[in-house]
Scaffold this motif. Structure first.
Motif, PDB file in Angstrom:
ATOM      1  N   ILE A  13       0.792  -1.255   0.225  1.00  0.00           N
ATOM      2  CA  ILE A  13      -0.186   0.012   0.010  1.00  0.00           C
ATOM      3  C   ILE A  13       0.937   1.247  -0.145  1.00  0.00           C
ATOM      4  N   ILE A  14       1.747   1.246   0.784  1.00  0.00           N
ATOM      5  CA  ILE A  14       2.715   2.400   1.085  1.00  0.00           C
ATOM      6  C   ILE A  14       3.955   2.266   0.022  1.00  0.00           C
ATOM      7  N   ASN A  15       4.387   1.099   0.053  1.00  0.00           N
ATOM      8  CA  ASN A  15       5.656   0.597  -0.622  1.00  0.00           C
ATOM      9  C   ASN A  15       5.307  -0.525  -1.502  1.00  0.00           C
ATOM     10  N   VAL A  16       5.992  -0.521  -2.658  1.00  0.00           N
ATOM     11  CA  VAL A  16       5.877  -1.844  -3.434  1.00  0.00           C
ATOM     12  C   VAL A  16       6.326  -3.152  -2.572  1.00  0.00           C
ATOM     13  N   GLY A 133      -5.806  -1.916   2.722  1.00  0.00           N
ATOM     14  CA  GLY A 133      -4.841  -3.104   2.685  1.00  0.00           C
ATOM     15  C   GLY A 133      -4.920  -3.704   1.559  1.00  0.00           C
ATOM     16  N   ASP A 134      -3.992  -4.669   1.234  1.00  0.00           N
ATOM     17  CA  ASP A 134      -3.861  -5.643  -0.052  1.00  0.00           C
ATOM     18  C   ASP A 134      -3.927  -7.090   0.433  1.00  0.00           C
ATOM     19  N   SER A 155      -3.978  -7.450  -5.305  1.00  0.00           N
ATOM     20  CA  SER A 155      -2.570  -7.602  -5.098  1.00  0.00           C
ATOM     21  C   SER A 155      -2.757  -9.241  -5.395  1.00  0.00           C
ATOM     22  N   ARG A 156      -1.341  -9.861  -5.221  1.00  0.00           N
ATOM     23  CA  ARG A 156      -1.252 -11.255  -5.503  1.00  0.00           C
ATOM     24  C   ARG A 156      -1.679 -12.043  -4.409  1.00  0.00           C
ATOM     25  N   TYR A 157      -2.171 -11.333  -3.307  1.00  0.00           N
ATOM     26  CA  TYR A 157      -2.633 -12.006  -1.979  1.00  0.00           C
ATOM     27  C   TYR A 157      -4.053 -11.985  -2.083  1.00  0.00           C
ATOM     28  N   ARG A 171     -13.477  -3.283  -3.099  1.00  0.00           N
ATOM     29  CA  ARG A 171     -12.364  -3.792  -3.873  1.00  0.00           C
ATOM     30  C   ARG A 171     -12.061  -2.944  -4.959  1.00  0.00           C
ATOM     31  N   ILE A 172     -10.568  -2.494  -5.011  1.00  0.00           N
ATOM     32  CA  ILE A 172     -10.263  -1.597  -6.091  1.00  0.00           C
ATOM     33  C   ILE A 172      -9.146  -2.203  -6.689  1.00  0.00           C
TER      34      ILE A 172
END
Length: 183
Positions: A13-16, A133-134, A155-157, A171-172
């Protein structure tokens, strides 16, 4: 309690999320994070980071290294006129690791401990707050603490199994789409 908060997961979210990021040279800010936080501040939100850091339990880095990176990150936000009120982190993992942080706890997401601590420390009204969150565990922690506005960035999660429901979650696809929920 009338303070509202924007709670942000860190990695993804904040960092890759490059996996156990613990050095500034490996820290890549997610596109749009500064603009989102600037909007949140304009709308009266305090900003908190809520992050699981199992890399500490696993021995990949220590608490001092994490705290040093967090100070660097907070300073990078400050350069963008953004105040991160506090970074809450869980150094634990229930089963994997090499040190005293291998344990079950009430702070590791999906448990709500870090959010509830922020609520207590800063008189946060969780019903008026937002969590972005992701991971499904981010959404579960937010729900378990009483946060109603829960935003899951794909995300991948996020390819959840049928047993991992994400009811009541927006969900975005990209972080920039979260702006419309910051009111």
């Amino acid at each position: 309690m009338n303070n509202k908060a924007l709670f942000l997961d860190r990695d993804g979210i904040i960092n890759v999320d490059h996996g156990y990021v613990h050095k500034p040279e490996d820290f890549e800010f997610v596109e749009g994070i500064f603009e989102l936080c600037q909007l949140a501040i304009k709308k009266g939100y305090q900003i908190f980071v809520i992050t699981n850091q199992a890399g500490i339990a696993r021995g990949y880095y220590d608490v001092a290294t994490f705290e040093s990176l967090s100070s660097w990150m907070v300073n990078e936000f400050a350069k963008q006129a953004i105040t991160i009120t506090k970074v809450y982190f869980c150094p634990h993992h229930p089963t994997k690791g090499v040190n005293q942080f291998v344990m079950s706890c009430d702070c590791r997401k999906p448990e709500p401990g870090m959010i509830l601590q922020a609520q207590q420390d800063f008189s946060i009204d969780l019903k008026d707050s937002i969590f972005i969150g992701d991971k499904i565990s981010d959404m579960q922690a937010a729900k378990n603490s009483g946060i109603e506005t829960r935003i899951l960035v794909d995300s991948r999660y996020t390819d959840e199994s049928p047993s991992e429901k994400v009811e009541g979650v927006m969900r975005i696809k990209q972080l920039q789409q979260a702006h419309k929920f910051v009111i």
